[in-house]
Design a protein around this motif. Structure first.
Motif, PDB file in Angstrom:
ATOM      1  N   ASP A   1     -16.315  -6.999  13.267  1.00  0.00           N
ATOM      2  CA  ASP A   1     -16.362  -5.606  12.505  1.00  0.00           C
ATOM      3  C   ASP A   1     -15.118  -4.759  12.692  1.00  0.00           C
ATOM      4  O   ASP A   1     -14.345  -4.705  13.748  1.00  0.00           O
TER       5      ASP A   1
ATOM      6  N   GLU B   1     -14.190  -1.752  12.082  1.00  0.00           N
ATOM      7  CA  GLU B   1     -14.130  -0.469  12.800  1.00  0.00           C
ATOM      8  C   GLU B   1     -14.041  -0.720  14.252  1.00  0.00           C
ATOM      9  O   GLU B   1     -13.098   0.094  14.911  1.00  0.00           O
TER      10      GLU B   1
ATOM     11  N   SER C   1      -7.258  -3.135   4.112  1.00  0.00           N
ATOM     12  CA  SER C   1      -8.693  -2.773   3.930  1.00  0.00           C
ATOM     13  C   SER C   1      -8.725  -1.332   3.380  1.00  0.00           C
ATOM     14  O   SER C   1      -8.490  -0.426   4.287  1.00  0.00           O
ATOM     15  N   PRO C   2      -8.950  -1.372   2.049  1.00  0.00           N
ATOM     16  CA  PRO C   2      -9.074   0.182   1.483  1.00  0.00           C
ATOM     17  C   PRO C   2     -10.099   0.889   2.092  1.00  0.00           C
ATOM     18  O   PRO C   2      -9.706   2.252   2.417  1.00  0.00           O
ATOM     19  N   LYS C   3     -11.268   0.475   2.575  1.00  0.00           N
ATOM     20  CA  LYS C   3     -12.313   1.310   3.106  1.00  0.00           C
ATOM     21  C   LYS C   3     -11.963   1.912   4.584  1.00  0.00           C
ATOM     22  O   LYS C   3     -12.158   3.131   4.838  1.00  0.00           O
ATOM     23  N   HIS C   4     -11.040   1.128   5.273  1.00  0.00           N
ATOM     24  CA  HIS C   4     -10.816   1.653   6.394  1.00  0.00           C
ATOM     25  C   HIS C   4      -9.335   1.899   6.518  1.00  0.00           C
ATOM     26  O   HIS C   4      -8.848   2.749   7.795  1.00  0.00           O
ATOM     27  N   GLN C   5      -8.866   1.933   5.558  1.00  0.00           N
ATOM     28  CA  GLN C   5      -7.349   2.431   5.551  1.00  0.00           C
ATOM     29  C   GLN C   5      -6.330   1.783   6.493  1.00  0.00           C
ATOM     30  O   GLN C   5      -5.876   2.690   7.544  1.00  0.00           O
ATOM     31  N   CYS C   6      -6.594   0.418   6.523  1.00  0.00           N
ATOM     32  CA  CYS C   6      -5.860  -0.224   7.974  1.00  0.00           C
ATOM     33  C   CYS C   6      -5.405  -1.354   7.460  1.00  0.00           C
ATOM     34  O   CYS C   6      -5.724  -1.951   6.234  1.00  0.00           O
TER      35      CYS C   6
ATOM     36  N   HIS D   1       0.912  -1.062   0.054  1.00  0.00           N
ATOM     37  CA  HIS D   1       0.062  -0.199  -0.104  1.00  0.00           C
ATOM     38  C   HIS D   1       0.899   1.040  -0.003  1.00  0.00           C
ATOM     39  O   HIS D   1       2.039   1.277   0.693  1.00  0.00           O
TER      40      HIS D   1
ATOM     41  N   ARG E   1      -6.221  -5.485  14.241  1.00  0.00           N
ATOM     42  CA  ARG E   1      -6.541  -4.350  13.228  1.00  0.00           C
ATOM     43  C   ARG E   1      -5.223  -3.435  13.627  1.00  0.00           C
ATOM     44  O   ARG E   1      -5.194  -3.019  14.849  1.00  0.00           O
TER      45      ARG E   1
ATOM     46  N   GLY F   1     -16.116  -6.443   3.206  1.00  0.00           N
ATOM     47  CA  GLY F   1     -16.345  -5.086   3.292  1.00  0.00           C
ATOM     48  C   GLY F   1     -16.022  -4.685   4.687  1.00  0.00           C
ATOM     49  O   GLY F   1     -15.070  -4.238   4.702  1.00  0.00           O
ATOM     50  N   ASP F   2     -17.112  -4.464   5.524  1.00  0.00           N
ATOM     51  CA  ASP F   2     -16.827  -4.105   6.968  1.00  0.00           C
ATOM     52  C   ASP F   2     -16.771  -4.890   7.863  1.00  0.00           C
ATOM     53  O   ASP F   2     -16.512  -4.587   9.203  1.00  0.00           O
TER      54      ASP F   2
END
Length: 186
Positions: free
Chosen positions: A177, A179, A120-125, A81, A136, A161-162
């Motif tokens: 989850d 997050e 995880s692109p959505k969570h940038q982690c 990344h 995480r 996804g999430d």
């Protein structure tokens, strides 16, 4: 061996079981030797060599060495990344700068073995799939959360996804989850 690309840079990650720390008689040599687990006192179970090249010419090389449970090299052993390559080595996730392979940080993400690392692109982690824990991590290597299960997480892992779907030795499915790190109802 795992091969990755980043622009016009080719990155290879390989197991180097016979590598001996500090020896000049190794079959493969590396410009940098990074000992991630100095408390192992010479009992190293994971030795992963990393090389970068452009147009067939080597740019840099290093070997990451760690104790704990042995980790192998497979599709999910490393992820790229931005300008970093994140690699699972023993119980650690390590970050190397690209293309020079300078060690940016390393974090013990599982007390036994890290089976793989995911972005995880959505969570940038980063998500670490450990033998005993799923964690995480921030892109700077800080553990945001970590969670375990009833048994070892050896029968499957997937980012959805999430959430993370992970399956333990007894085929118990966990949905976590991304997050919060909390378990989700199935």
């Amino acid at each position: 061996m795992l091969e990755l690309t980043h622009g016009n840079i080719r990155i290879t990650v390989s197991n180097n079981h016979t590598y001996s720390v500090g020896s000049v008689d190794n079959a493969a040599s590396f410009k940098h030797e990074y000992l991630l687990d100095p408390k192992s006192e010479g009992h190293y179970s994971s030795k992963h060599g990393v090389r970068t090249e452009r147009d067939g010419d080597e740019i840099a090389s290093c070997i990451l060495v760690a104790g704990g449970g042995a980790s192998g090299i497979h599709t999910n052993s490393a992820v790229i990344h931005a300008n970093s390559c994140y690699i699972a080595v023993g119980p650690f996730v390590a970050s190397l700068s690209l293309p020079l392979l300078q060690l940016e940080w390393y974090t013990e993400s599982d007390c036994a073995t890290c089976f793989g690392v995911y972005f995880s692109p959505k969570h940038q982690c980063l998500i670490s799939h450990g033998e005993l824990e799923v964690a995480r991590l921030s892109l700077k290597g800080e553990i945001v959360w970590s969670t375990g299960g009833a048994d070892i997480f050896s029968n499957g892992f997937e980012l959805l996804g999430d959430c993370v779907k992970v399956i333990d030795f007894y085929d118990q499915i966990y949905l976590i989850d991304i997050e919060s790190g909390r378990g989700l109802m199935r």
